[in-house]
Design an enzyme around this catalytic site. Structure first.
Site, mmCIF file in Angstrom:
data_model
loop_
_atom_site.group_PDB
_atom_site.id
_atom_site.type_symbol
_atom_site.label_atom_id
_atom_site.label_comp_id
_atom_site.label_asym_id
_atom_site.label_seq_id
_atom_site.Cartn_x
_atom_site.Cartn_y
_atom_site.Cartn_z
ATOM 1 N N THR B 11 0.865 -1.058 -0.085
ATOM 2 C CA THR B 11 -0.085 -0.078 -0.062
ATOM 3 C C THR B 11 1.042 1.158 0.008
ATOM 4 O OG1 THR B 11 -0.041 -0.069 2.285
ATOM 5 C CG2 THR B 11 -2.046 -1.201 1.329
ATOM 6 N N VAL B 14 5.766 3.275 -3.298
ATOM 7 C CA VAL B 14 6.557 2.553 -3.994
ATOM 8 C C VAL B 14 5.530 1.166 -4.366
ATOM 9 C CG1 VAL B 14 8.441 0.890 -4.568
ATOM 10 C CG2 VAL B 14 8.925 3.182 -3.594
ATOM 11 N N CYS B 128 17.561 5.198 -4.537
ATOM 12 C CA CYS B 128 16.981 5.850 -5.693
ATOM 13 C C CYS B 128 18.150 6.661 -6.306
ATOM 14 C CB CYS B 128 15.787 6.674 -5.448
ATOM 15 S SG CYS B 128 15.648 7.617 -3.926
ATOM 16 N N HIS B 241 14.038 12.503 -9.343
ATOM 17 C CA HIS B 241 15.314 13.322 -8.854
ATOM 18 C C HIS B 241 16.177 13.755 -9.962
ATOM 19 C CE1 HIS B 241 14.163 11.791 -5.030
ATOM 20 N NE2 HIS B 241 15.071 10.796 -4.861
#
Lengths: 334, 334
Positions: B11, B14, B128, B241
């Site tokens: 949930t 990601v 990330c 990013h």
């Protein structure tokens, strides 16, 4: 002391702050004149307790003016400022047009005041992203001789003038509301975005804003051997430019030494306590004349490197404050 | 082909995208199970045309599971994933907890697929900001051997989870309206600001996010001699990013060579025409699995340096996509 001081571009984003600073810092002048485009001529502004009517900028308007402080687009500076010099005025220019002219002094008063005092013609104030960086570089250069600078900027929309901030505000509101907005100051939406281009393509894949940081840095520090690799980026912040700076010095500088050097430099304030989440940010640096430095640390990739984070109000030290400080220097004469 | 695949943290920011990718990419599995905290257990989600009830994550829940894809906070990964390994499942972990464990594989499938295929225990997906950078580094490292990387990041609020984006949206709205807003995901206001801290103080004045970029890069590229100097900054962008990257290689790489190397690398798309104001930005890189590269140019400060700008969806290639690609690699077995 000057008899008559003229402010050119008095209604712009920087011009407005110049007037504010002249008043707050009690700039020593008998008369102020305000000059702007025909569009603004006839309007009235308050300055130092007087109501002043804005006059139109023309080639003949500088008669009797002792000092000109100009903040205009490049083409206006190119056209009109030589007339001011010819009329016998000292001229301080915020625009980018004259800075790299070999006959023009490029001045940050804390760094090279003698260049302003010896100037015969126009005295230029550097590009906003350059000013805060060179002020941070100066004590490190004196202590360890800077050979190389790698800088990535996080620049505010106020650097694009009043329309830049209107675009940020209105574009952001539209984005939140799922509405359209037509940007006027930017080629791409700036709301919730990062635009890796400021200015036009200048040379070798670098933008005009980036090449300013290369050439102006060398001229102000008087050292043509300093190598600079800049990346200039616009982010959705309304005011204050932030810079991630890495310098390499001939003689290594420790973090403690760098902190002491920064702290001893007029115009620099160190804000550096990562454990307390304390460092400069646009939110705590705006409306100040200081250059704020934090996140000071050794470069993990080179023993001669030092990394830090530098934030300053681009409209103040990056523009209006630096110009007024040059004016104060000329008024003092030392 | 796996019989039963369990998604842990189904949930979250990601996890939601992992489910979407599994469905869209027709991931080869007979059964999917969804695991989450007790708070979410009992809720139902759609996946691959079936309604699946979320089960509570416990130590005993992995019985009969062949593959686990987990996206949870570090402490959850630390506690529960060893139970999944013990139950015989292959485990792909998005969290930061296991990455630097010497028994754990740290994998970007385009770079070191063999590490995933040979893994005995947990397979970690990198941070990330590291993933997009190492993917960009890989072809340059192969061609010229990277000795040093200097990177400054411009990171999105989605990296701080769902609350990060709520904070950005609500904080920005409040700032526009002159109202107060209490930030939950950030130590400082993120609306119209830049925060030069992501994670906690780790070592030598660097944050945990920054040190991930140092250590994870070396582990993924299998080269402990690569030096990295990172500066990680949060900016008011909701997703994607951006990174200003400068690499120094043993053998100099020209701009044309770099463009060709990038273009030939699966997962990388070159967007690079400064004259046309064309380069990657969060606004044109979101909801894509690619790593976008532009502003490719020679370092003005070092003949062995190359500078570029790199943008990628931090929730996709920076997280969900990379995990699903590892899963696809395991399913293929080659």
């Amino acid at each position: 002391m000057f008899d008559t001081v003229a402010v050119v571009g008095a209604t712009g984003a920087v011009g407005t702050i110049i007037l504010d600073l002249l008043e707050k810092r009690n700039f020593p002048a008998k008369n102020f004149r305000l000059l702007a485009s025909a569009r603004s001529a006839g309007k009235q502004l308050q300055l130092a307790g007087k109501t002043i009517t804005i006059e139109e900028l023309t080639h003949d308007c500088f008669e009797g003016v002792d000092l000109v402080i100009a903040s205009t687009p490049d083409d206006t500076a190119a056209e009109y400022l030589p007339s001011a010099v010819k009329a016998g005025a000292k001229v301080i220019d915020e625009s980018g047009y004259w800075r790299m002219n070999p006959d023009v002094a490029l001045v940050v008063p804390e760094i090279n005041p003698e260049a302003a005092l010896n100037a015969q013609g126009i005295i230029a104030s550097p590009n906003c992203s350059t000013t805060q960086m060179v002020l941070a570089m100066k004590p490190l250069h004196d202590a360890g001789k800077i050979r190389r600078v790698i800088v990535s900027t996080y620049q505010a929309t106020s650097g694009a003038g009043l329309q830049g901030n209107i675009d940020l505000q209105e574009g952001t509101r539209a984005a939140l509301d799922g509405a359209d907005y037509e940007y006027k100051a930017f080629a791409h939406p700036i709301a919730f975005n990062a635009i890796p281009q400021i200015g036009s393509h200048k040379e070798q894949g670098y933008t005009s804003e980036e090449m300013k940081m290369v050439y102006e840095t060398r001229k102000i520090l008087g050292d043509e051997t300093i190598m600079v690799c800049p990346t200039c980026v616009r982010i959705p912040v309304s005011n204050c430019h932030s810079e991630s700076i890495l310098v390499e010095t001939e003689k290594p500088i420790s973090v403690d030494e760098a902190k002491a050097l920064f702290a001893a430099t007029p115009g620099i304030t160190v804000v550096d306590d990562l454990d307390a989440s304390s460092y400069p940010m646009p939110s705590n640096s705006t409306s100040s004349d200081e250059v704020y430095i934090g996140r000071i640390r050794k470069d993990l990739s080179n023993p001669n490197g030092l990394a830090f984070w530098c934030v300053s109000d681009n409209l103040r030290k990056g523009a209006a404050t630096n110009a007024v400080q040059i004016a104060e220097l000329l008024a003092r004469g030392v």
